[in-house]
Design an enzyme around this catalytic site. Structure first.
Site, PDB file in Angstrom:
ATOM      1  N   SER A 141    -110.022  -0.488  73.119  1.00 21.32           N
ATOM      2  CA  SER A 141    -109.442   0.754  73.629  1.00 21.32           C
ATOM      3  C   SER A 141    -109.303   1.742  72.481  1.00 21.32           C
ATOM      4  CB  SER A 141    -108.063   0.481  74.242  1.00 21.32           C
ATOM      5  OG  SER A 141    -107.388   1.683  74.538  1.00 21.32           O
ATOM      6  N   TYR A 154     -99.552  -3.471  74.097  1.00 15.44           N
ATOM      7  CA  TYR A 154    -100.948  -3.185  74.428  1.00 15.44           C
ATOM      8  C   TYR A 154    -101.727  -2.795  73.169  1.00 15.44           C
ATOM      9  CZ  TYR A 154    -104.931  -1.058  76.872  1.00 15.44           C
ATOM     10  OH  TYR A 154    -106.182  -0.730  77.320  1.00 15.44           O
TER      11      TYR A 154
END
Length: 282
Positions: A141, A154
């Site tokens: 990401s 995350y």
């Protein structure tokens, strides 16, 4: 044995994984679509339409070593040990400022995103090593290099994936296995809708900041979020190349966050991120 290329994708019940499964099938790949709940496979096959016969839904839960082993055993048996690509895509998220976020929520994100992905990759490596051919691509990401308040679990999981993949690339290159990471920017997927949220309650010093962060995040997705199909096409295009770079930012926002690394001081980057996320200075 068929000359078609074979790919195993984790997390294909929705979002980027589902779009990638359809995109690979349309490009002629044999797709093994891993998902925890196989009842979601009906929607995937319906979306695939005329190329649905190229997709095989496989039960795959990254939190279960038994599920991982059985899934890979089935896939390798079905494709004659010729797995050309493992696309690690499955992931989860939890939203909450670190001080008030339950440890169980933090660990759950790490177990799925990092340890589960490692376990799945370990299962496919022997077959690739023996063939001296294969590729492992892991979807990380923009969060891997862009700090974000309320998403530390995350961010930590995605940054851990980056470091692990760098080391894996060095370990496997002599066996003909190619390793790369795909670093998407903002896409409209269900990962944030399904994320666990911890606001800390009315007495928490973070409650108002969390509300502001979520408002900012929603606006960001509305304004700049792209449909998963766009990212999926970019991933398939990379997979079809003979050679690809190790790092592959996907999307303008991903490239925008990637460029300042090593150039812009962290203090300035942190200030900018805080302002964009709605939790900057009062």
């Amino acid at each position: 044995m068929s000359a078609e290329k074979n790919v195993l994708i984790s997390g294909t019940s929705s979002g980027l994984g589902r779009a990638a499964a359809v995109a690979f099938a349309r490009k002629g790949w044999r797709v093994y679509a891993g998902m925890r709940d196989t009842t979601q496979g009906t929607g995937l096959l319906d979306e695939a339409g005329p190329v649905a016969d190229r997709i095989t839904v496989v039960q795959l839960d990254l939190l279960s070593q038994d599920s991982i082993h059985k899934a890979v055993e089935f896939v390798l048996g079905d494709c004659g040990d010729r797995l050309d690509l493992l696309l690690n895509n499955a992931g989860s998220a939890a939203s909450g400022f670190f001080e008030v976020q339950p440890d169980a929520d933090f660990r759950s994100v790490m177990e799925t995103n990092f340890f589960g992905t490692c376990a799945l990759t370990r299962e496919v490596l022997p077959a690739m090593r023996e063939r001296r051919s294969g590729r492992v691509m892991t979807v990380t990401s923009v969060a891997a290099y862009a700090a974000s308040p309320a998403l530390s679990a995350y961010v930590a999981s995605k940054r851990a994936l980056q470091g692990w993949m760098e080391s894996l690339a060095v370990e496997t290159r002599l066996f003909g296995i190619s390793v790369a990471v795909v670093e998407p920017g903002t896409y409209r997927t269900a990962i944030w809708e399904n994320a666990k949220r911890t606001e800390g309650g009315p007495d928490s010093p973070y409650e108002r900041l969390h509300e502001r962060f979520e408002d900012s995040a929603r606006r960001l997705v509305e304004v700049s979020g792209r449909e998963p199909e766009v990212g999926a096409k970019a991933i398939v295009a990379l997979a079809d190349r003979k050679r690809i770079p190790f790092r592959n930012p996907v999307g303008l926002d991903a490239r925008w966050f990637f460029r300042p690394l090593g150039v812009v001081p962290f203090r300035l980057r942190a200030r900018m991120i805080g302002r964009f996320s709605g939790v900057g200075a009062e």
